[in-house]
Design an enzyme around this catalytic site. Sequence first.
Site, PDB file in Angstrom:
ATOM      1  N   ASP A  64       0.978  -1.275  -0.157  1.00 44.34           N
ATOM      2  CA  ASP A  64       0.102  -0.031   0.061  1.00 44.34           C
ATOM      3  C   ASP A  64       0.944   1.308   0.004  1.00 44.34           C
ATOM      4  O   ASP A  64       0.447   2.479  -0.134  1.00 44.34           O
ATOM      5  CB  ASP A  64      -1.024  -0.037   0.998  1.00 44.34           C
ATOM      6  N   SER A  65       2.277   1.026   0.098  1.00 43.12           N
ATOM      7  CA  SER A  65       3.131   2.223  -0.083  1.00 43.12           C
ATOM      8  C   SER A  65       2.863   2.839  -1.794  1.00 43.12           C
ATOM      9  O   SER A  65       3.506   3.813  -1.759  1.00 43.12           O
ATOM     10  CB  SER A  65       4.703   1.796  -0.067  1.00 43.12           C
ATOM     11  N   ASP A 103      -1.260  -6.154  -0.569  1.00 40.92           N
ATOM     12  CA  ASP A 103      -1.349  -5.426   0.827  1.00 40.92           C
ATOM     13  C   ASP A 103      -2.586  -4.959   1.020  1.00 40.92           C
ATOM     14  O   ASP A 103      -3.068  -4.128   0.422  1.00 40.92           O
ATOM     15  CB  ASP A 103      -0.251  -4.526   0.616  1.00 40.92           C
ATOM     16  N   LYS A 133      -1.302  -9.455   2.953  1.00 43.42           N
ATOM     17  CA  LYS A 133      -0.511  -8.849   4.032  1.00 43.42           C
ATOM     18  C   LYS A 133      -1.775  -7.942   5.122  1.00 43.42           C
ATOM     19  O   LYS A 133      -2.075  -7.206   4.026  1.00 43.42           O
ATOM     20  CB  LYS A 133       0.869  -8.319   3.751  1.00 43.42           C
ATOM     21  N   GLU A 135      -1.825  -5.370   8.643  1.00 48.31           N
ATOM     22  CA  GLU A 135      -1.075  -4.668   9.643  1.00 48.31           C
ATOM     23  C   GLU A 135      -1.699  -4.987  11.029  1.00 48.31           C
ATOM     24  O   GLU A 135      -2.943  -4.806  10.839  1.00 48.31           O
ATOM     25  CB  GLU A 135      -0.746  -3.195   9.502  1.00 48.31           C
ATOM     26  N   GLU A 202       8.970  -4.013  10.628  1.00 48.38           N
ATOM     27  CA  GLU A 202       9.393  -2.553  10.109  1.00 48.38           C
ATOM     28  C   GLU A 202       9.889  -1.779  11.255  1.00 48.38           C
ATOM     29  O   GLU A 202       9.241  -1.397  12.239  1.00 48.38           O
ATOM     30  CB  GLU A 202       8.228  -2.083   9.338  1.00 48.38           C
TER      31      GLU A 202
HETATM   32  O1  KIV Z   1       3.489  -1.252   1.700  1.00 52.08           O
HETATM   33  C1  KIV Z   1       4.517  -1.441   1.567  1.00 52.08           C
HETATM   34  O2  KIV Z   1       5.454  -1.297   0.940  1.00 52.08           O
HETATM   35  C2  KIV Z   1       4.901  -2.422   2.832  1.00 52.08           C
HETATM   36  C3  KIV Z   1       6.442  -2.625   3.245  1.00 52.08           C
HETATM   37  C4  KIV Z   1       7.058  -1.659   3.865  1.00 52.08           C
HETATM   38  C5  KIV Z   1       6.709  -3.842   3.811  1.00 52.08           C
HETATM   39  O3  KIV Z   1       4.199  -2.685   3.933  1.00 52.08           O
END
Ligand code: KIV
Length: 300
Positions: A64-65, A103, A133, A135, A202
Site C-alpha cells: 500500500d506504499s 497488501d 498482508k 498490519e 518494520e
Molecule cells: O506497503 C509496503 O510497501 C510495505 C512494506 C514497507 C513492507 O508494507
Amino acid sequence: MSTAAPAVSTPAIQPTASSRKKMTATAFRQKKERGEIITMLTAYDYPTALAEDQAGIDAILVGDSLAMVVLGYQNTLPVTMDEMLHHSRAVARGAKYALLIGDMPFMSYQASTELAVRNAGRFLQEGGMEAVKLEGGRERLEAVRAITGAGIPVMGHLGLTPQSVNQLGGFRPQGRNAVAAKRLVEDALMLEDAGCFSLVLESVPARLAELVSHKLNIPTVGIGAGIGCDGQVLVTHDLLGLFDRFTPKFVKKYADFHGEMQRAFGEFIQDVQSRSFPAAQHSVDIDEAEWQQLMRDLES
Ligand code: KIV
C-alpha cells in the site's frame, strides 16, 4: 509504445528456468527451516514485476506504499481496494515465479472480519495475488484466523505499521522500550499461532527483530529491522532512488532513477527543441512511386 526489440534484455542474474521453482507460502516457510535468506521487494506495475521476477526475487509485495511512491499521497491511508487490485493485476501479469502478496489497504479489514475475508478473497480472485498482508497484532487475530480459514495465506506486519501513523504520532521506530518490545514479541507469537505464514517487522531495533526471528517458526521479513531477520524487504522506489520526497535511514539506494529520468527527459526536450529528434532512423518513409502517385492524385 515502441514495438522494436529492446537493445538490452538480459538481467544481471537470471536463474535458468529449469532450476527455478514457483515460490509458495509453504516454500517461504521451508526456506527458513533450511536457513536460506528470503528476498522481497514491492512492485506496482508490469515492467517492475517482470524485472524483479527475472532477477530471482522470492516474493513481490504489491504494497500500500503505492499510495505514497506512485500516487503521491502523504501517507498510505487514501489508497483503495480497487486501486490496489488494479496494480495487483499488472504485477501478476509480469511475475511468473515470485510469491505474489497483496497488501490489504486501510479500512479493507479493520471494520469487520467478514469484510476482511471478502477483501482478502478479492486479492486472489480479481488481483491475481496468492497471499495477503495486513498490519497489526493481537487486535487482528480474528481476521487472520478467518482469512487463513478461507484458504488464503496471511503475512503479518508489526512494528511501524504505517496505516496507524496517526496513532503512532508519525513514521517513527517502534519497540524501543521494554514494555513496547515485550508487547511486540507477544503479538508476533500470537500472529504465528493464528496462522500467519510470515511476518514483516518494520523499523524496530535490530536486537528485538533478531529475538523475534529466533522465537518464531515462521520467517520474519525485515525492513529497517537489522540483519537478524529471516529475510529483507525494501520499497522498490526507495531502492531505485525513484521517490524524491525522502529516503528513510534504513534504505540502501542502489540507483538514482529520479536523477536518471530527469536527465533523459531533459535530453529529449533539448533534442526536440534543436530539431535533432526525430532523425531519419526514427521516421517511416513511403515508396517513391506511391508518393508520386499521391502528388498526381492531389493535383488532378
Ligand atoms: O506497503 C509496503 O510497501 C510495505 C512494506 C514497507 C513492507 O508494507
